[in-house]
Structures are given as C-alpha cells and as structure tokens.
Design an enzyme around this catalytic site. Structure first.
Site, PDB file in Angstrom:
ATOM      1  N   ARG A 201       7.805   7.205  14.540  1.00  0.00           N
ATOM      2  CA  ARG A 201       8.494   7.028  13.270  1.00  0.00           C
ATOM      3  C   ARG A 201       8.616   8.342  12.501  1.00  0.00           C
ATOM      4  O   ARG A 201       9.568   8.592  11.774  1.00  0.00           O
ATOM      5  CB  ARG A 201       7.711   6.070  12.384  1.00  0.00           C
ATOM      6  CG  ARG A 201       7.549   4.668  12.897  1.00  0.00           C
ATOM      7  CD  ARG A 201       6.803   3.901  11.868  1.00  0.00           C
ATOM      8  NE  ARG A 201       7.404   4.176  10.581  1.00  0.00           N
ATOM      9  CZ  ARG A 201       8.586   3.700  10.224  1.00  0.00           C
ATOM     10  NH1 ARG A 201       9.256   2.937  11.066  1.00  0.00           N
ATOM     11  NH2 ARG A 201       9.114   3.972   9.075  1.00  0.00           N
TER      12      ARG A 201
ATOM     13  N   ARG B 184       7.932  -0.995   7.522  1.00  0.00           N
ATOM     14  CA  ARG B 184       8.010   0.460   7.269  1.00  0.00           C
ATOM     15  C   ARG B 184       9.434   0.968   7.090  1.00  0.00           C
ATOM     16  O   ARG B 184       9.900   1.839   7.846  1.00  0.00           O
ATOM     17  CB  ARG B 184       7.288   1.229   8.364  1.00  0.00           C
ATOM     18  CG  ARG B 184       5.840   0.787   8.521  1.00  0.00           C
ATOM     19  CD  ARG B 184       5.078   1.611   9.508  1.00  0.00           C
ATOM     20  NE  ARG B 184       4.804   2.955   9.010  1.00  0.00           N
ATOM     21  CZ  ARG B 184       4.188   3.886   9.740  1.00  0.00           C
ATOM     22  NH1 ARG B 184       3.805   3.604  10.968  1.00  0.00           N
ATOM     23  NH2 ARG B 184       3.937   5.070   9.253  1.00  0.00           N
TER      24      ARG B 184
ATOM     25  N   LYS C 172      -2.992  15.647  12.891  1.00  0.00           N
ATOM     26  CA  LYS C 172      -1.704  15.138  13.398  1.00  0.00           C
ATOM     27  C   LYS C 172      -0.693  14.959  12.267  1.00  0.00           C
ATOM     28  O   LYS C 172       0.450  15.385  12.353  1.00  0.00           O
ATOM     29  CB  LYS C 172      -1.892  13.807  14.121  1.00  0.00           C
ATOM     30  CG  LYS C 172      -0.556  13.160  14.504  1.00  0.00           C
ATOM     31  CD  LYS C 172      -0.631  11.741  14.880  1.00  0.00           C
ATOM     32  CE  LYS C 172      -0.893  10.710  13.888  1.00  0.00           C
ATOM     33  NZ  LYS C 172       0.235   9.979  13.301  1.00  0.00           N
ATOM     34  N   ASN C 173      -1.111  14.351  11.165  1.00  0.00           N
ATOM     35  CA  ASN C 173      -0.163  14.044  10.085  1.00  0.00           C
ATOM     36  C   ASN C 173       0.155  15.249   9.208  1.00  0.00           C
ATOM     37  O   ASN C 173       0.931  15.140   8.266  1.00  0.00           O
ATOM     38  CB  ASN C 173      -0.683  12.867   9.253  1.00  0.00           C
ATOM     39  CG  ASN C 173      -0.611  11.582  10.061  1.00  0.00           C
ATOM     40  OD1 ASN C 173       0.068  11.520  11.092  1.00  0.00           O
ATOM     41  ND2 ASN C 173      -1.312  10.568   9.611  1.00  0.00           N
TER      42      ASN C 173
ATOM     43  N   CYS D 137       7.155  -1.292  13.043  1.00  0.00           N
ATOM     44  CA  CYS D 137       6.067  -1.024  13.992  1.00  0.00           C
ATOM     45  C   CYS D 137       4.975  -2.055  13.793  1.00  0.00           C
ATOM     46  O   CYS D 137       5.056  -2.874  12.872  1.00  0.00           O
ATOM     47  CB  CYS D 137       5.580   0.407  13.858  1.00  0.00           C
ATOM     48  SG  CYS D 137       4.249   0.635  12.686  1.00  0.00           S
TER      49      CYS D 137
ATOM     50  N   ASP E 237      -5.666   4.502   7.143  1.00  0.00           N
ATOM     51  CA  ASP E 237      -5.836   4.916   8.540  1.00  0.00           C
ATOM     52  C   ASP E 237      -7.289   4.867   9.002  1.00  0.00           C
ATOM     53  O   ASP E 237      -7.574   5.141  10.177  1.00  0.00           O
ATOM     54  CB  ASP E 237      -5.267   6.331   8.747  1.00  0.00           C
ATOM     55  CG  ASP E 237      -3.759   6.365   8.582  1.00  0.00           C
ATOM     56  OD1 ASP E 237      -3.205   7.468   8.458  1.00  0.00           O
ATOM     57  OD2 ASP E 237      -3.141   5.283   8.553  1.00  0.00           O
TER      58      ASP E 237
ATOM     59  N   ARG F  24      -1.621   9.298  21.224  1.00  0.00           N
ATOM     60  CA  ARG F  24      -0.643   9.759  20.238  1.00  0.00           C
ATOM     61  C   ARG F  24      -1.299  10.591  19.131  1.00  0.00           C
ATOM     62  O   ARG F  24      -0.681  11.454  18.527  1.00  0.00           O
ATOM     63  CB  ARG F  24       0.047   8.556  19.577  1.00  0.00           C
ATOM     64  CG  ARG F  24       1.026   7.804  20.475  1.00  0.00           C
ATOM     65  CD  ARG F  24       1.876   6.881  19.656  1.00  0.00           C
ATOM     66  NE  ARG F  24       2.282   7.573  18.419  1.00  0.00           N
ATOM     67  CZ  ARG F  24       2.549   6.920  17.287  1.00  0.00           C
ATOM     68  NH1 ARG F  24       2.422   5.600  17.245  1.00  0.00           N
ATOM     69  NH2 ARG F  24       2.912   7.587  16.212  1.00  0.00           N
TER      70      ARG F  24
ATOM     71  N   VAL G 166      -1.767  -1.015   1.536  1.00  0.00           N
ATOM     72  CA  VAL G 166      -0.688  -0.068   1.838  1.00  0.00           C
ATOM     73  C   VAL G 166       0.318  -0.662   2.833  1.00  0.00           C
ATOM     74  O   VAL G 166       1.527  -0.561   2.640  1.00  0.00           O
ATOM     75  CB  VAL G 166      -1.260   1.267   2.369  1.00  0.00           C
ATOM     76  CG1 VAL G 166      -0.128   2.234   2.753  1.00  0.00           C
ATOM     77  CG2 VAL G 166      -2.177   1.897   1.333  1.00  0.00           C
TER      78      VAL G 166
HETATM   79  C1  EPZ Z   1       2.084   8.167   6.649  1.00  0.00           C
HETATM   80  O1  EPZ Z   1       3.056   7.219   7.075  1.00  0.00           O
HETATM   81  C2  EPZ Z   1       1.181   8.403   7.875  1.00  0.00           C
HETATM   82  N1  EPZ Z   1       2.005   8.895   8.965  1.00  0.00           N
HETATM   83  C3  EPZ Z   1       0.531   7.088   8.279  1.00  0.00           C
HETATM   84  O2  EPZ Z   1      -0.389   7.361   9.338  1.00  0.00           O
HETATM   85  C4  EPZ Z   1      -0.272   6.559   7.100  1.00  0.00           C
HETATM   86  O3  EPZ Z   1      -0.790   5.294   7.430  1.00  0.00           O
HETATM   87  C5  EPZ Z   1       0.644   6.416   5.861  1.00  0.00           C
HETATM   88  O4  EPZ Z   1       1.285   7.662   5.561  1.00  0.00           O
HETATM   89  C6  EPZ Z   1      -0.142   5.999   4.618  1.00  0.00           C
HETATM   90  O5  EPZ Z   1      -1.180   6.870   4.371  1.00  0.00           O
HETATM   91  C7  EPZ Z   1       2.326  10.222   8.981  1.00  0.00           C
HETATM   92  O6  EPZ Z   1       1.988  11.004   8.101  1.00  0.00           O
HETATM   93  C8  EPZ Z   1       3.132  10.694  10.138  1.00  0.00           C
HETATM   94  P1  EPZ Z   1       4.257   5.679   3.655  1.00  0.00           P
HETATM   95  P2  EPZ Z   1       4.356   6.931   6.176  1.00  0.00           P
HETATM   96  O7  EPZ Z   1       5.700   6.012   3.572  1.00  0.00           O
HETATM   97  O8  EPZ Z   1       4.711   8.140   5.401  1.00  0.00           O
HETATM   98  C9  EPZ Z   1       6.377   1.698   2.092  1.00  0.00           C
HETATM   99  C10 EPZ Z   1      -1.366   7.109  11.466  1.00  0.00           C
HETATM  100  O9  EPZ Z   1      -2.094   6.206  11.889  1.00  0.00           O
HETATM  101  N2  EPZ Z   1       7.650   2.459   2.116  1.00  0.00           N
HETATM  102  O10 EPZ Z   1       3.323   6.410   2.768  1.00  0.00           O
HETATM  103  O11 EPZ Z   1       5.361   6.313   7.053  1.00  0.00           O
HETATM  104  C11 EPZ Z   1       5.810   1.487   3.500  1.00  0.00           C
HETATM  105  O12 EPZ Z   1       6.401   0.400   4.147  1.00  0.00           O
HETATM  106  C12 EPZ Z   1      -0.129   6.747  10.622  1.00  0.00           C
HETATM  107  O13 EPZ Z   1      -1.567   8.324  11.654  1.00  0.00           O
HETATM  108  C13 EPZ Z   1       8.822   1.846   1.692  1.00  0.00           C
HETATM  109  O14 EPZ Z   1       8.815   0.674   1.312  1.00  0.00           O
HETATM  110  O15 EPZ Z   1       3.768   5.825   5.175  1.00  0.00           O
HETATM  111  C14 EPZ Z   1       4.327   1.295   3.217  1.00  0.00           C
HETATM  112  O16 EPZ Z   1       4.074  -0.030   2.895  1.00  0.00           O
HETATM  113  C15 EPZ Z   1       0.121   5.272  10.583  1.00  0.00           C
HETATM  114  N3  EPZ Z   1       9.977   2.559   1.728  1.00  0.00           N
HETATM  115  C16 EPZ Z   1       4.096   2.212   2.015  1.00  0.00           C
HETATM  116  O17 EPZ Z   1       5.372   2.473   1.438  1.00  0.00           O
HETATM  117  C17 EPZ Z   1      10.026   3.877   2.146  1.00  0.00           C
HETATM  118  O18 EPZ Z   1      11.105   4.494   2.169  1.00  0.00           O
HETATM  119  C18 EPZ Z   1       3.431   3.546   2.359  1.00  0.00           C
HETATM  120  O19 EPZ Z   1       4.101   4.098   3.460  1.00  0.00           O
HETATM  121  C19 EPZ Z   1       8.821   4.484   2.560  1.00  0.00           C
HETATM  122  C20 EPZ Z   1       7.646   3.756   2.536  1.00  0.00           C
END
Ligand code: EPZ
Length: 417
Positions: A93, A122, A22-23, A117, A305, A397, A327
C-alpha cells in the site's frame, strides 16, 4: 511457500541489534523522486517492502545501485515515467507515497489505487483531497488514480483523521509548490518528523514537524539526499515483548528508547524490568506478568503496530486485560490464531478482552498480516511444544532476518522452504 517452525519454552538471552525503520525508509525512497541526482541512503533494512519500492523507482527511470553494506545509491536524474502498475502497488500500500513526488516533479501520476488489506479498508481519500487542494486534478479510471497538475500552489489542508502516509505524501507534494502550505491535524510519528528533517537537509523549508501543524514554504529545487535511516521502533517493540513473553533477559542495541515510551510504561506496569540507555534497552522478565489495559492511538500514543504483539503477551498474564484498537477497523485477525493455541480472548467490535491462562500450546498457525504474524512468532516462542507458521512472507515484508536474530537469542526457530 516458506513456513517457520518454532519449538517454544526457551527464555531468550543475549544481545540483538535493531535494523533501519521500514516505515521511515519507504517515504524517503519515494522522496528521492523530488531530486535529480545521486541520492545516498544508509541504514536501509533488507526487507521485501524495500525491494518493492526499489522496483517501483526503477519503473520510473531511476537507477538503483546494488547494496553496499546497508547503503543504497539512487540516481533519479533520468526519471521520466509516472505510471505505477497494479502488480506492484497491490503488494504494498505504501506505494501510494510516490504520488506526491511524481506530481510535484513531472506534473502527472498514474498510480494503481491500493485495494483494502487485512487490517481495514484503508482508503487514501485524504491524500487525494490534499492534492486537489494544492491544485491537482484527480480522476479514478479502471482502478488507477490519474493526477495532473501544472504546478502545485500552497494551501491550507486539515486532515479529518490523522494519517501517517497522508501527511508524508502532502509534505512531499508541497516542498516544490508555489507559496506556503499548512497541514493541520498532521501525524507526529517519528517517521514523518524524520522525513521532514531529510527534506530540510536537502534544501526544503519545513517547520512544525513533530507537532500537529506542519508548515512548508515551497522551494524551486532540492539537492540529492544523503541520510541514514533511524532504528525501527516497531521491530524494537517486538523484541522487547519477545524477551518479556519468554521470561528472558535481552539487551537490545542500536535503538531509540524515546520512540517506545508507551510500551516501556505498559511493560513496567505488567511486571517487566526495563533499563534504558541512550541507544540500548535491557528487558528482563521472570515470566510472571500482570494484566493491563491499552488503547491504540496515533503517536505518541500506544502504536497500533504493536497491538497484536502486546495481545500475545497478555494471553499469559494473570487476570483480565482489555485492548481497544482505535486506528484500524479490522485489526484483530490474530485473535483466531491465538485461540488455536489455547488463548482465552473475546472480541466485541474494536475491543478485545483477554483472560490470562497458565500457558499456550504449540499449533499450526496462519499469518494474515505483518504484525499479526509477529504476534504469532512471539506466542509460539512462549508456547509449550511446536508451532508451524505458514504464509511467513508477511514477516519478510517488515522484519530483517527474524529467524537469525531470534536464534542468536537462543530461540529454537527455523525456516522450512
Ligand atoms: C502507516 O500506515 C503505517 N504504514 C502503518 O504500518 C501503521 O499501522 C499506520 O501508519 C498507523 O500508524 C507505513 O508507514 C508504510 P494511516 P498508513 O493513513 O499511513 C484512515 C505496518 O505494520 N485513513 O495513518 O496507511 C485509515 O483507514 C503498517 O508497518 C483514511 O480514512 O495509515 C486508518 O483507519 C501497517 N483516509 C487511519 O486513517 C486516508 O486517506 C490511519 O491510517 C488515509 C487514512
């Protein structure tokens, strides 16, 4: 709303096949906007988030043919709209992944700001800061992010926090930019590396993907994509833990064991037998599990995850386990539901302490997010008696045909419409 009913206590046996990731498919679908032609993508999982991204692409003017087996053909030659509405973005998202490609292709994007969420605030501030560094003007108006850029110019960008979709978004923005872009403290997730490989296959010039420094030399155009999505490592981890928590013996086909090494190590540590081959993994457990300590981290660390699913396993392990979630700031929503099944879990900030018990009891349960709902399914498979899980749309999803695959392994599981 659908519910899933599970009669627990059956050790899972047999073979199951993993679907496309999915990701990985979501950023690949978004990056078709960078091309102008017929893109062919195979190994596409039939999960709800894919449908949402397809509807978004159609809003922009892309033509998406019906599925043929697990392949999709997406014609992006007619893309001419750059507005992503709230009603679609608020359900997923990852919709923010269209920002980079739209700005790079059309010089404009109006995308609803994804709200928070269940697992955390996020924000996407690092995505927006990156676009500004590449020369875009970004404004927030009535809940929408308005971006404008004549043409992206290469720049050096350092991510304060490792962000998976942030790295993907900036990489896609930079492939058609003037000059070179350097992304530092980038994500090393397989989904990001795969996206870079797919873009390079289409004519991009990306190096360093898979490390924390990615370099992108801008090119004038990309050819349409032709690729196959790799197997989902989180779905894989979920079925590995399903075999372990039920004391089963399961062979998992069409997977990449390299992608789940932290989980393989932890499962062996708690007493689960694991045999790996090139594309298959066999997981065998007698149900006697030892406790463990894990900390979630960006790849190649233990994936956040799989945190909820691993916690479900530790609820029936001997001794005290410690789980640190580093994370996301609010990813223990499943704790209250596991406690309803008799689990002994205390939470202090980002740390959960799990004291193993003899066995869980079935109960009515509520899913809160995608991975929390998967952990409730695993707990219910191990529990004594019946569990009824509501709000299962969360599962749809990201998991393709979960009931069918679990029934194939002998689980007493059914969906109630
Ligand atoms: C991706 O989300 C995945 N989603 C998530 O999987 C996964 O949990 C996550 O990466 C971490 O591995 C997809 O790929 C679609 P991040 P993403 O930006 O990219 C902070 C699932 O269950 N951050 O790596 O949205 C954020 O708040 C989903 O399949 C900022 O502060 O996660 C978090 O604490 C859930 N500012 C950390 O970084 C930003 O601009 C990591 O988030 C971006 C992120």
């Amino acid at each position: 709303m659908d519910k899933i009913v599970i009669e627990g206590g059956v050790p899972l046996q047999g073979q199951v096949e993993i679907s496309g990731a999915k990701n990985a498919i979501l950023p690949v679908l978004a990056c078709t906007l960078l091309t102008s032609g017929k893109n062919k993508i195979c190994g596409v999982p039939r999960v709800r988030d894919v449908n949402t991204m397809i509807r978004l692409l159609e809003k922009f003017g892309a033509v998406v043919d019906e599925f043929k087996d697990d392949c999709l053909v997406i014609d992006t030659s007619g893309v001419n709209n750059f507005r992503a509405p709230y009603d679609l973005v608020s359900t997923m998202r990852a919709s923010c992944l269209v920002m980079g490609p739209l700005l790079a292709r059309l010089g404009q994007s109006v995308v609803s700001l994804p709200g928070g969420c269940a697992i955390g605030a996020r924000p996407i501030d690092l995505h927006l800061k990156g676009f500004e560094a590449l020369g875009a003007t970004i404004d927030l108006e009535k809940g929408y992010v308005h971006g404008v850029v004549k043409k992206f110019r290469g720049a050096s960008i350092y991510f304060d926090t490792v962000t998976v979709t942030g790295t993907a978004n900036l990489m896609m923005a930079a492939v058609l930019a003037e000059g070179e872009t350097v992304l530092e403290n980038s994500a090393r997730e397989p989904e990001v590396t795969f996206l870079a490989d797919v873009l390079n296959q289409a004519g991009a010039k990306i190096t360093g993907h898979g490390t924390d420094v990615i370099r992108i030399k801008g090119v004038s155009a990309l050819n349409p994509l032709d690729c196959k999505i790799f197997p989902d490592r989180i779905e894989l981890g979920t079925y590995m833990i399903a075999a372990a928590i039920t004391g089963g013996d399961v062979e998992i086909l069409n997977c990449n064991p390299q992608h789940v090494q932290p989980l393989v190590r932890k499962l062996r540590q708690v007493g689960v037998q694991i045999e790996t081959e090139q594309e298959n993994i066999r997981v065998k457990s007698n149900g006697c599990l030892r406790s463990a300590e894990i900390q979630t981290l960006p790849y190649p660390g233990f994936p956040t995850d799989l945190q909820a699913q691993f916690m479900a396993l530790m609820t029936v392990a001997k001794g005290q386990s410690i789980i640190r979630e580093t994370v996301f700031e609010n990813r223990f929503m499943h704790v209250a539901e596991l406690r309803r099944m008799g689990a002994d879990i205390s939470v202090d900030g980002h740390t959960a302490i799990i004291s193993g018990i003899e066995g869980l009891s079935g109960a009515p349960l509520m899913a809160t997010d995608l991975r929390a709902s998967a952990s409730l399914v695993l707990a219910a498979l191990a529990a004594k008696g019946e569990s009824v899980i509501s709000r299962v749309y969360h599962i749809d999803r990201g998991y393709e045909m979960m009931e069918k695959k679990m029934s194939q392994l002998g689980a007493k599981i059914r969906r109630v419409k």
